[in-house]
Design an enzyme around this catalytic site. Structure first.
Site, short mmCIF file in Angstrom:
data_model
loop_
_atom_site.label_atom_id
_atom_site.label_comp_id
_atom_site.label_asym_id
_atom_site.label_seq_id
_atom_site.Cartn_x
_atom_site.Cartn_y
_atom_site.Cartn_z
N TRP A 134 23.75 17.22 -3.59
CA TRP A 134 24.68 18.23 -2.81
C TRP A 134 25.42 18.54 -4.27
CZ3 TRP A 134 28.55 14.78 0.70
CH2 TRP A 134 27.81 14.43 2.08
N ASP A 191 29.43 9.00 -10.20
CA ASP A 191 28.90 8.46 -9.74
C ASP A 191 28.97 6.77 -10.80
OD1 ASP A 191 26.33 8.50 -6.69
OD2 ASP A 191 26.09 6.63 -8.90
N ASP A 239 33.41 4.34 -11.41
CA ASP A 239 33.51 3.52 -9.75
C ASP A 239 34.57 3.89 -9.30
OD1 ASP A 239 33.87 1.47 -7.68
OD2 ASP A 239 33.28 -0.16 -9.46
N ASP A 253 29.51 11.08 -0.37
CA ASP A 253 28.08 10.65 0.25
C ASP A 253 28.59 9.27 0.05
OD1 ASP A 253 25.70 10.51 1.69
OD2 ASP A 253 25.01 11.67 0.40
N LYS A 296 30.81 10.24 4.28
CA LYS A 296 29.56 9.56 4.98
C LYS A 296 30.61 8.14 5.74
CE LYS A 296 26.30 7.64 2.85
NZ LYS A 296 24.53 8.23 3.12
N1 SAM Z 1 24.70 12.72 -2.50
C1 SAM Z 1 23.77 12.11 -3.10
C2 SAM Z 1 22.82 13.04 -3.27
O1 SAM Z 1 23.35 14.35 -2.92
O2 SAM Z 1 21.71 12.97 -4.35
C3 SAM Z 1 23.32 10.78 -2.84
C4 SAM Z 1 24.15 9.50 -3.01
S1 SAM Z 1 23.99 8.23 -2.62
C5 SAM Z 1 22.88 8.43 -0.82
C6 SAM Z 1 24.89 6.67 -2.09
C7 SAM Z 1 24.99 7.18 -4.12
O3 SAM Z 1 26.96 6.16 -3.89
C8 SAM Z 1 24.62 6.07 -4.72
O4 SAM Z 1 24.20 7.30 -6.29
C9 SAM Z 1 25.41 4.88 -5.39
O5 SAM Z 1 25.70 4.99 -7.13
C10 SAM Z 1 27.14 5.78 -5.13
N2 SAM Z 1 28.23 4.97 -4.90
C11 SAM Z 1 28.30 4.01 -3.94
N3 SAM Z 1 29.32 2.72 -4.51
C12 SAM Z 1 29.53 3.51 -5.50
C13 SAM Z 1 30.84 3.58 -5.92
N4 SAM Z 1 32.19 2.12 -6.43
N5 SAM Z 1 31.76 4.80 -7.17
C14 SAM Z 1 30.69 5.82 -7.37
N6 SAM Z 1 30.01 5.47 -6.94
C15 SAM Z 1 29.20 4.47 -5.81
#
Ligand code: SAM
Length: 397
Positions: free
Chosen positions: A55, A122, A138, A175, A215
């Site tokens: 993204w 992320d 986070d 996302d 999402k």
């Molecule tokens: N939009 C991204 C892309 O286009 O490359 C893909 C995102 S992937 C589907 C979901 C992401 O959410 C993962 O990389 C995961 O590490 C992140 N995630 C999940 N929980 C999170 C949190 N509490 N804080 C930050 N990131 C988080």
């Protein structure tokens, strides 16, 4: 995004590698933009849960480099390329008739912008991307807000812990997805916590008129969430891009025209989604609904609130009185629902993410554009190797 047999069945997975995107998710954002013109008049963006960064790549290419995507770009610029890709995946054009095409070269005239600010966050490290500030944090942790505001060059009043910063951001994307357990209700709950974390961050940084896209997993109470989002945004849609598998509960809420309620200020002390602040706000909002004139009172079969606008001439005509309103509130126990318009987006002739496409005999699986930086499975693989492989040192088969 690694090499695997998914190449054979998922056109977007393969197309992402062909076009240089880090993940197939890039197409979801492009298709959302196609429908909602998300990037119009946008220069400051926060991309939450951004790893591996597809993204952010889209943001960088559209906002910084000035590349054009979207429906018109597909039709004018990429018609030939598109035809070729269809040929590659489908029976339309024999592979022998395809002309070579430079997949990563964009033939459009670029209009680069210097005034763009994009911050990506992320839990996982994100490999650098041109023009993007990346943070490893986070989004559910309160300490992430000042980090983000600092990255956005906004002022942050650390003493009062309040967001006195100018609200500088046009668009917040999220996302975010937890590691799915397969326990449907648990997955939906964890996803909703991520969504509230993203919303709280968005409320701290969005400027009035701003947009929020996130999402969601569509569960049975998702219309409560839509009603809550309607407190803050003039328009709330739920969208399903064609590149998001129909078989998945995933969808995206697209919230347009941020209009914080009068007197509302985002607070880390009282984040939404925890405690009663949001339900109190819903109650207040409900109380402020007029009983006559154009309003949205509707409680036909389910006792739920509906988006269908009903023009009522007087309260009596529909039998809605202050007393009955109280009843409705009590019945719903604060569960005020709203049905958001559902929009499928992405050109219908685009690839179907649930379909399998035939690949030519000379098909070569490409390497991932960006190997995962710190995949959660890395440790498991190391442990498995140390243990002597999948079946261990016992030699069990
Ligand atoms: N939009 C991204 C892309 O286009 O490359 C893909 C995102 S992937 C589907 C979901 C992401 O959410 C993962 O990389 C995961 O590490 C992140 N995630 C999940 N929980 C999170 C949190 N509490 N804080 C930050 N990131 C988080």
């Amino acid at each position: 995004m690694g090499k695997s047999s998914k190449d054979k069945r998922d056109a977007y997975y393969r197309l992402a590698k062909e076009q240089g995107w880090r993940a197939r998710s890039a197409f979801k954002l492009l298709q959302l933009d196609e429908e909602f013109d998300l990037f119009a008049n946008v220069t400051r963006v926060v991309d939450l849960c951004a790893a591996p960064g597809s993204w952010s790549q889209v943001l960088s290419r559209v906002l910084i480099k000035g590349e054009k995507f979207g429906r018109s770009a597909w039709q004018d610029r990429d018609a030939k390329f598109r035809q070729q890709m269809l040929g590659l995946f489908g029976p339309q054009v024999p592979a022998s008739q395809l002309e070579p095409v430079e997949l990563k070269k964009s033939p459009v005239e670029l209009n680069p912008s210097k005034d763009v600010k994009i911050v990506a966050i992320d839990l996982q490290p994100i490999s650098p991307l041109p023009g993007i500030v990346t943070l490893r944090a986070d989004i559910t942790h309160p300490a992430t807000v000042p980090l983000l505001l600092k990255a956005l060059d906004a002022e942050y009043d650390a003493k009062s812990n309040s967001q006195q910063a100018a609200h500088p951001v046009d668009l917040v994307l999220s996302d975010g997805a937890p590691d799915v357990t397969g326990l449907h209700d648990l997955d939906i709950y964890v996803q909703s916590q991520l969504l509230f974390a993203a919303l709280n961050l968005a409320l701290c940084v969005l400027k009035p008129g701003g947009k929020f896209v996130a999402k969601i997993f569509r569960g049975k109470n998702v219309d409560v969430l839509y009603a809550q989002l309607k407190l803050f945004f003039e328009k709330v849609h739920v969208a399903k891009p064609r590149s998001s598998r129909a078989s998945s509960v995933e969808a995206f809420i697209v919230c347009l025209n941020f209009q914080p309620p009068k007197g509302f200020s985002a607070s880390l002390e009282e984040p939404l989604g925890v405690g009663f602040r949001l339900s109190n706000m819903m109650e207040q909002n409900l109380k402020s609904l007029p009983l006559t004139g154009d309003t949205i009172l509707q409680n036909s079969e389910t006792g739920a609130w509906d988006s269908t606008p009903i023009s009522i001439q007087s309260a009596d005509e529909h039998g809605i009185t202050e007393v009955q309103l109280e009843d409705i509130r009590a019945k719903n126990q604060g569960d005020i629902r709203w049905i958001a318009p559902f929009i499928a987006c992405g050109d219908l002739s685009a690839f179907d993410s649930d379909a399998s496409y035939r690949l030519p005999a000379d098909h070569v699986s490409l390497d991932p554009v960006q190997p995962p930086t710190a995949p959660p499975y890395k440790r498991a693989i190391e442990m498995r190797k140390a243990f002597g492989g999948a079946y261990g040192k016992t030699g069990r088969q």
